[in-house]
Scaffold this active site. Structure first.
Site, PDB file in Angstrom:
ATOM      1  N   ARG A 113     -13.286  -6.085   7.136  1.00 49.62           N
ATOM      2  CA  ARG A 113     -11.878  -6.431   7.720  1.00 49.62           C
ATOM      3  C   ARG A 113     -11.127  -4.994   8.205  1.00 49.62           C
ATOM      4  O   ARG A 113     -11.729  -3.924   8.014  1.00 49.62           O
ATOM      5  CB  ARG A 113     -10.943  -6.915   6.733  1.00 49.62           C
ATOM      6  CG  ARG A 113     -10.900  -6.211   5.456  1.00 49.62           C
ATOM      7  CD  ARG A 113     -10.183  -7.006   4.409  1.00 49.62           C
ATOM      8  NE  ARG A 113     -10.191  -6.177   3.213  1.00 49.62           N
ATOM      9  CZ  ARG A 113      -9.377  -6.766   2.024  1.00 49.62           C
ATOM     10  NH1 ARG A 113      -8.990  -7.824   1.984  1.00 49.62           N
ATOM     11  NH2 ARG A 113      -9.609  -5.871   0.881  1.00 49.62           N
ATOM     12  N   CYS A 117      -7.964  -1.071  15.955  1.00 52.32           N
ATOM     13  CA  CYS A 117      -7.146   0.194  16.209  1.00 52.32           C
ATOM     14  C   CYS A 117      -5.959  -0.076  16.301  1.00 52.32           C
ATOM     15  O   CYS A 117      -5.390  -0.954  17.044  1.00 52.32           O
ATOM     16  CB  CYS A 117      -7.683   0.935  17.416  1.00 52.32           C
ATOM     17  SG  CYS A 117      -6.626   1.915  18.289  1.00 52.32           S
ATOM     18  N   GLU A 152      -2.255  -4.798   2.990  1.00 51.81           N
ATOM     19  CA  GLU A 152      -2.538  -3.498   2.672  1.00 51.81           C
ATOM     20  C   GLU A 152      -2.769  -2.586   3.873  1.00 51.81           C
ATOM     21  O   GLU A 152      -3.887  -1.965   3.836  1.00 51.81           O
ATOM     22  CB  GLU A 152      -3.854  -3.508   1.777  1.00 51.81           C
ATOM     23  CG  GLU A 152      -3.379  -4.150   0.398  1.00 51.81           C
ATOM     24  CD  GLU A 152      -4.660  -4.169  -0.739  1.00 51.81           C
ATOM     25  OE1 GLU A 152      -5.798  -3.898  -0.343  1.00 51.81           O
ATOM     26  OE2 GLU A 152      -4.508  -4.259  -1.938  1.00 51.81           O
ATOM     27  N   CYS A 161      -8.544   5.635  12.798  1.00 52.68           N
ATOM     28  CA  CYS A 161      -9.060   5.558  14.173  1.00 52.68           C
ATOM     29  C   CYS A 161      -8.899   7.048  15.244  1.00 52.68           C
ATOM     30  O   CYS A 161      -7.780   7.472  14.831  1.00 52.68           O
ATOM     31  CB  CYS A 161      -8.590   4.474  15.008  1.00 52.68           C
ATOM     32  SG  CYS A 161      -9.470   4.133  16.489  1.00 52.68           S
ATOM     33  N   GLU A 312      -0.140  -8.843  -5.517  1.00 57.60           N
ATOM     34  CA  GLU A 312      -1.614  -9.045  -6.269  1.00 57.60           C
ATOM     35  C   GLU A 312      -1.817  -8.698  -7.738  1.00 57.60           C
ATOM     36  O   GLU A 312      -1.473  -7.425  -7.776  1.00 57.60           O
ATOM     37  CB  GLU A 312      -2.602  -8.718  -5.336  1.00 57.60           C
ATOM     38  CG  GLU A 312      -2.780  -9.165  -3.807  1.00 57.60           C
ATOM     39  CD  GLU A 312      -3.799  -8.747  -2.905  1.00 57.60           C
ATOM     40  OE1 GLU A 312      -4.708  -7.958  -3.323  1.00 57.60           O
ATOM     41  OE2 GLU A 312      -3.594  -8.766  -1.849  1.00 57.60           O
TER      42      GLU A 312
HETATM   43  C1  GLA Z   1      -6.963  -6.439  -2.117  1.00 54.91           C
HETATM   44  C2  GLA Z   1      -6.647  -6.787  -0.875  1.00 54.91           C
HETATM   45  C3  GLA Z   1      -6.896  -8.570  -1.316  1.00 54.91           C
HETATM   46  C4  GLA Z   1      -8.327  -8.347  -2.075  1.00 54.91           C
HETATM   47  C5  GLA Z   1      -8.216  -7.663  -3.342  1.00 54.91           C
HETATM   48  C6  GLA Z   1      -9.407  -7.634  -4.043  1.00 54.91           C
HETATM   49  O1  GLA Z   1      -5.801  -5.837  -2.911  1.00 54.91           O
HETATM   50  O2  GLA Z   1      -5.207  -7.102  -0.496  1.00 54.91           O
HETATM   51  O3  GLA Z   1      -7.111  -9.088  -0.004  1.00 54.91           O
HETATM   52  O4  GLA Z   1      -9.411  -7.706  -1.287  1.00 54.91           O
HETATM   53  O5  GLA Z   1      -7.975  -6.354  -2.966  1.00 54.91           O
HETATM   54  O6  GLA Z   1     -10.511  -7.059  -3.799  1.00 54.91           O
HETATM   55 ZN    ZN Z   2      -7.673   3.918  17.994  1.00 53.35          ZN
END
Ligand code: GLA
Ligand code: ZN
Length: 672
Positions: A113, A117, A152, A161, A312
């Site tokens: 993921r 850019c 995040e 990038c 989270e």
């Molecule tokens: C991060 C991400 C989630 C998931 C968790 C666990 O904090 O925000 O999408 O990937 O880690 O790996």
């Molecule tokens: Zn770039």
């Protein structure tokens, strides 16, 4: 229908839910189990771009509508994530130029993921389209309470990038900052190694070179990257605000993750949110030390000086190719209580059910792979019952701190770029000071350098390396007005452009409040230095500022090296306040000794409580004392008087007790 603010105020517990990973027939069971557990909110869709837009401009929100509405019927509201952390394959196929480029000039590939850019205009058009379509579609759904932008931001980009589009954006950013190329040449000192630029367009991004880049350029690059990520976030925020002005907007920040300046990033959010995995990533038990977890949450509280949400919260073992420790009985409650104690108004557990496939099939949720509620489900259910009444009472009330730690991303970046001694790490030095307050159960705020310093009785400014005339003035005023300031080695070494200061001996103009100056310095390799203190022989590590006091009184004298007999740590009375200058990096026992002295002099001393963390919170009706045993072993905790409890209370391993009393019963004068 209740007003959104009222709904949000009532939400205390949520889960991160991915209905797209499960057959639709299962959703009802999930919703029932959530409701039974006490869940009031889910976060969804932050990685579902392809499901929502399988082909350019063709939107499919029906499945998400069904999930939102089904959960809504169970009294569960939804926070939606914009899916821009995982652009689908069709976008990359159509516009491969959106893939990020690394420092070797190599384009990264689709997969995982954050393969995007953030300066790329074409990518931004794709982002605007999906965000606007989502906002438009969900603006009137009464179950949607708000939005998490991306996921995040800054994560999974080891280096940000370095493509042509980013290079152009960097030139524009520099032009905006320096106006003329001559000014930039002057500020960066490009006469070194014949690096004068004739035009902003000649300036490179910090790709690999045969040797090293100019440190002023590197620091500006860090600033630029942070601003770029924030701009990417704010572009999405402005779309949502226009279409749906009432829904709330947040972002899931990552404690002390340093890619983006969270103080700036949080300015446009309604509230901040945090992601916290206390066992860390595959660490062996017990994982991240509890004081570090506490520091992360204090930090997130401080980015907006407001209580925050936990977007989270670890619920099960973490895992990638290897699996971390399973939370021990009691730890889910302990971690949740610790978060609440440090200012979380809401806790969302990651994730509802452990996924069967994909990169995170071992990153466990509340439910195991088979979806049958087990120990973690019951423990979290019980956690919700225990904490809800307390959270109802303290919700929105921000705890007051008498101690502050000045936290500066720019100093962190500068020290990371040039640690000067391999053992000097900005975050570790910050944690070292934090830990001493934590041991004494003293609440700490992390303070941006532009914030109001006056409210803190004591302020630590670790490794305050980059100095500006404004900051010098603010620190002088803080001390003049009665504050107790702790400065450390490397204070004032550089100007704001990462160029060495030369007008005065270090610590520059601050020598006036320190009452001493740095005669010379020494970087320690594979050895330590002895520190002779009044009734303690201490140890300094990594760095030695050799001080020559004027008005300051030495409190530690070097006991080894050629500077034996010279001052290492000094204390100075300045107007109504005090300044401590700590010219070395004290090892833990020495730090403990030193901070006990400083806290005693400041009238802030409290007995240490070992593995037990004690946090005071004031509610509307009652006051609370969170007493938390972070150790696996049982223990006896000493609590202050006035709590209708024995002064010594028994706690099992990982146990939490929350003591209560009516407001106004405090006889100890405890404030924080
Ligand atoms: C991060 C991400 C989630 C998931 C968790 C666990 O904090 O925000 O999408 O990937 O880690 O790996
Ligand atoms: Zn770039």
């Amino acid at each position: 229908m209740k007003k959104l603010d009222e709904i949000i105020e009532n939400i205390k517990f949520g889960v991160d839910y991915y209905p797209e990973h499960w057959p639709e027939e299962r959703w009802e069971t999930d919703a029932e189990l959530m409701e039974k557990m006490g869940i009031q909110m889910v976060r969804m869709a932050e990685f579902s771009w392809h499901k929502m837009e399988p082909r350019c401009g063709e939107f499919h929100f029906e499945w998400l509508d069904r999930a939102v509405n089904l959960l809504g019927r169970h009294g569960i509201y939804t926070m939606l994530g914009t899916p821009t952390a995982a652009p689908p394959a069709w976008i990359v196929e159509k516009n491969p130029e959106i893939l990020p480029v690394d420092s070797n000039g190599q384009r990264k590939s689709f997969g995982g993921r954050h393969h995007d850019c953030q300066s790329n205009k074409v990518y931004r058009e794709h982002v605007k389209r999906i965000v606007a379509a989502m906002a438009e579609h969900f603006k009137n759904n009464p179950y949607i309470i708000g939005w998490q932008i991306d996921n995040e931001l800054g994560n999974s980009h080891d280096d940000l990038c370095m493509c042509e589009s980013c290079k152009n954006a960097f030139s524009r950013w520099l032009e905006n900052k320096y106006h003329t190329i001559d000014e930039l040449n002057h500020q960066w000192g490009t006469s070194f190694w014949s690096q004068e630029y004739d035009d902003f367009s000649q300036i490179p991004v910090p790709r690999k070179t045969p040797t090293v880049h100019n440190p002023s350029m590197l620091l500006d690059w860090k600033r630029f990257c942070s601003d770029l990520v924030i701009d990417f976030q704010n572009m999405q925020i402005s779309i949502i605000r226009k279409i749906s002005p009432n829904q709330k907007i947040t972002h899931n920040l990552m404690g002390f993750y340093d890619k983006t300046n969270y103080f700036k990033m949080a300015e446009t959010l309604d509230f901040a949110a945090n992601d916290q995995y206390p066992t860390g990533y595959y660490f062996k038990a017990p994982g991240q030390p509890p004081y570090e977890v506490a520091a992360c949450m204090d930090f997130i509280r401080c980015v907006k000086q407001k209580n925050f949400w936990m977007m989270e919260m670890q619920s099960g073992p973490t895992g990638g190719s290897v699996i971390g420790a399973n939370p021990r009985p009691g730890q889910n409650l302990l971690w949740t209580a610790q978060s609440v104690a440090h200012g979380a108004d809401e806790i969302t557990y990651f994730r509802w059910r452990t996924c069967l496939f994909g990169a995170e099939q071992f990153w466990h949720g509340i439910l195991p792979h088979n979806g049958v509620p087990g120990r973690r489900y019951s423990e979290i259910q019980e956690t919700i019952q225990i904490l809800t009444p307390v959270m109802d009472d303290i919700h929105g009330i921000v705890q007051k701190a008498q101690a502050g730690i000045l936290f500066s991303y720019e100093n962190e970046w500068a020290i990371r770029l040039q640690p000067q001694n391999p053992g000097l790490k900005y975050d570790e030095v910050v944690f070292k000071y934090y830990k001493e307050f934590y041991k004494h159960n003293i609440t700490v705020d992390f303070v941006a350098s532009g914030a109001d310093l006056g409210k803190y009785r004591i302020l630590v400014a670790p490794l305050l390396y980059l100095m500006t005339p404004e900051l010098e003035k603010r620190l002088e005023k803080y001390v003049k007005d009665g504050g107790i300031l702790i400065l450390t080695m490397r204070t004032g070494g550089m100007n704001n452009n990462n160029v060495c200061m030369s007008e005065n001996p270090l610590p520059g103009k601050l020598a006036a409040i320190v009452g001493a100056k740095v005669e010379e310095y020494d970087s320690l390799y594979e050895k330590n230095v002895i520190l002779n203190m009044k009734d303690w022989k201490g140890i300094g590590e990594h760095w030695c500022d050799i001080l020559s006091p004027a008005s300051a009184v030495p409190i530690a004298i070097y006991g080894s090296e050629y500077y034996k007999g010279k001052a290492a740590i000094v204390k100075n009375k300045y107007k109504n306040g005090w300044v401590y200058y700590i010219g070395t990096d004290p090892e833990e026992k020495t730090m403990e000794y030193l901070m006990e002295k400083i806290l005693t002099d400041a009238g802030m001393f409290r007995e240490k409580t070992g593995n037990v963390e004690i946090v005071f919170r004031k509610g509307r009706k009652k006051e609370y004392l969170f007493v938390m045993n972070h150790a696996e072993e049982d223990c006896v905790a000493e609590v202050p008087g006035g709590w209708n409890a024995e002064e010594r209370i028994q706690l099992k391993g990982y146990e939490v007790k929350i003591l209560e009393r009516n407001c106004g019963n405090d006889k100890s004068g405890r404030q924080s």
